[in-house]
Scaffold this motif. Sequence first.
Motif, PDB file in Angstrom:
ATOM      1  N   LEU A 302       0.830  -1.216   0.000  1.00 17.58           N
ATOM      2  CA  LEU A 302       0.000   0.000   0.000  1.00 17.58           C
ATOM      3  C   LEU A 302       0.859   1.258   0.000  1.00 17.58           C
ATOM      4  O   LEU A 302       0.559   2.229  -0.684  1.00 17.58           O
ATOM      5  CB  LEU A 302      -0.925   0.007   1.226  1.00 17.58           C
ATOM      6  N   SER A 303       1.937   1.233   0.753  1.00 17.15           N
ATOM      7  CA  SER A 303       2.811   2.396   0.815  1.00 17.15           C
ATOM      8  C   SER A 303       3.434   2.679  -0.557  1.00 17.15           C
ATOM      9  O   SER A 303       3.498   3.827  -1.003  1.00 17.15           O
ATOM     10  CB  SER A 303       3.896   2.135   1.861  1.00 17.15           C
ATOM     11  N   THR A 304       3.863   1.612  -1.226  1.00 19.55           N
ATOM     12  CA  THR A 304       4.438   1.786  -2.562  1.00 19.55           C
ATOM     13  C   THR A 304       3.390   2.381  -3.503  1.00 19.55           C
ATOM     14  O   THR A 304       3.676   3.311  -4.262  1.00 19.55           O
ATOM     15  CB  THR A 304       4.925   0.431  -3.116  1.00 19.55           C
ATOM     16  N   LEU A 305       2.169   1.855  -3.429  1.00 20.32           N
ATOM     17  CA  LEU A 305       1.109   2.360  -4.306  1.00 20.32           C
ATOM     18  C   LEU A 305       0.792   3.820  -3.975  1.00 20.32           C
ATOM     19  O   LEU A 305       0.605   4.651  -4.870  1.00 20.32           O
ATOM     20  CB  LEU A 305      -0.170   1.526  -4.151  1.00 20.32           C
ATOM     21  N   PHE A 306       0.747   4.114  -2.679  1.00 19.37           N
ATOM     22  CA  PHE A 306       0.397   5.471  -2.263  1.00 19.37           C
ATOM     23  C   PHE A 306       1.416   6.490  -2.780  1.00 19.37           C
ATOM     24  O   PHE A 306       1.062   7.502  -3.371  1.00 19.37           O
ATOM     25  CB  PHE A 306       0.312   5.553  -0.734  1.00 19.37           C
ATOM     26  N   PHE A 307       2.696   6.208  -2.569  1.00 18.47           N
ATOM     27  CA  PHE A 307       3.697   7.169  -3.033  1.00 18.47           C
ATOM     28  C   PHE A 307       3.806   7.167  -4.552  1.00 18.47           C
ATOM     29  O   PHE A 307       4.141   8.184  -5.157  1.00 18.47           O
ATOM     30  CB  PHE A 307       5.041   6.940  -2.327  1.00 18.47           C
ATOM     31  N   GLY A 308       3.469   6.033  -5.168  1.00 19.25           N
ATOM     32  CA  GLY A 308       3.390   5.995  -6.627  1.00 19.25           C
ATOM     33  C   GLY A 308       2.318   6.972  -7.101  1.00 19.25           C
ATOM     34  O   GLY A 308       2.525   7.762  -8.025  1.00 19.25           O
TER      35      GLY A 308
END
Length: 469
Positions: A302-308
Motif C-alpha cells: 500500500l505504501s508503494t502504491l500510495f507514493f506511486g
Amino acid sequence: MNQNSREHWGSRIGFIMAAAGSAVGLGNIWRFPYVAGDNGGGAFMIIYLVCVFFIVSNIMVAELAVGRRSQLGAVGAYKSISKKWTFAGALGVLSGFLIMGFYPVVGGWALAHVFKSFTGLLNNPAMIGANFDIFIESPVQPLIWMTLFLFANVWIVAKGVKGGIETAGKFLMPLLFVLLLIIAGRSLTLSGAGEGIRFLFQPDWSEVNAGTVLAALGQAFFSLSLGMGCMITYGSYLDKKENLPNNAILVLLMDTGVAILAGLALFPAIFAFGMTPSGGPGLVFVVAPTIFAEMGFLGIILSTLFFGALMIAALTSSVSLLEVVVTYLIDEKALSRKKAVGLAATVMVVLCIFSSLSLGMMQNFSILGVGMFDFFDILTDKIFLAIGGLLLAIFTGWTLKKEDLRDELTNGGQVSFKLFDVWYLMTKFVVPVVIGLVAIAGIMSIEETGVMILGLLIIFVFALFSKKL
Ligand code: PHE
C-alpha cells in the motif's frame, strides 16, 4: 501563430486527462489533507467546496475561454488584446517558474518514497519521522531524486502537447484513480475508521475564522492550477469544437473528487491508528508511512502504491507548470520546443537545487528571513495566484467584449451555455470583489513583511516594464 500551425489536443478525453493531470497534484494529496486538518476538517471542506463551485469555477471557464480564443499562451493571450495587460500573463509565467522552484523537490521526495517503501526502508514506524528529517536535510539524496523527477518532466514536455502531455495524462490519470481507490478502500475498512470520516465531513464551525476562508480560496486556486495562466495555456491547444463550460466542470469534479479521495485514504487510517490529523506538510510523508508500517506486508504494498500515486499526481502537474513557461518561449520568443524546454528546465533545476538545500545545508541562508523553499511558496500561494486570478477576472469582465465571450463559450452558437449571463455577471462583479478582499487579507496576513513587500514590488515592476516581455 495561426490556428492551423498550432498543435492541438488529439481528443476530448485527452484534454480532460491532461487538464485534470495539471489540477490533480501535490495540492490534492499532499496539501489538501494537511490544510483541511489544520483548519478544522469538515467546516474547511464545506468552505472549500463553496469556493470551488461558486467562485473559482468562473475563473476556470474564463481561463479556458481566453486561451482558446487567442490560441496563445499566458502572455500572448493578454498581449493580443492589449499590450497594457501583458504583465498579467508575465506574472503567470513567473509564478510557473517559482512553483517549479519547489514542486519538483517534493515530487522527488515522493519518488524516493516509492523506492523506500518497496525496499522496506520504511518498515520501522518509530524511525520514520526522524528519518524523513534526515532525508530532506541531506544535501545529495533529495537532489538525485529531484533530478530523476525533472528528467521525466522534461521528457514528457519535450515530446509535445499531443504526443507527450496528452499521452502521459491518458495513461497516468486512470492509474492514479485506481491506486487511490485501493488505498481509500483499505483505510475505510479499518476498525475505527468512522472517526476519520466524521472529522472530514462533520463541520465544527467553532474552528472557522477569516483565516479558514483564506486558506480555502488559496487552496482552490492552487489545486485547480488557476491564477497563473496554466488553463489559458491548455485552453490555447483546444479545438474550436470543444464545449468549454462542460470541460471545465469535468476537470473541477475530478480535482475535487481526488482531494476527497485523498482525505478518505488518509483520515480514517490516521484516526484508526490514534494519530493526529494536523501534521503540517509532514503529514503525508511521516504519518502515512507510519500507518502503513503498522500494517506489515500489506503495508509495504500500500505504501508503494500510495507514493506511486503521489508521484504521478506531482508529475502531471509539474508537466503543466513547465508547459506554461515553454509555451511562452515558443509563442513569444519563437524558440523551438526543444530549446524552450532546455532553457526553462535549466533555470528550474537551479531554483530547485537552492530550495532543496534550503531545508538542510543552506538552512542559515535566507532571503528576507525565509528559506528559498518557503520563499517560493509564500510568494505564489499568498500573493501571485490570487492577484493573477483577480487580474484575469477583471480582464475578462471589463476588457473583453461580452458578445465575443458568448461566442467563444457557445462555439458561435453551436452549443448552449444556459448559465452564460450568470457566469458573466459573476466574473465581472462578484468574483473580483471576493478575490480582491481575500487577496488583501491574505497579503496582510503574511508574517514575513519583507517577502510581502518584495512580492508587491515585483508586480509593480512587471506592470511598468511589461511591454518588453
Ligand atoms: N494544481 C496543482 C496541484 O494541485 C499545482 C499547480 C498549480 C499546477 C498551478 C499548475 C499550476 O498540485
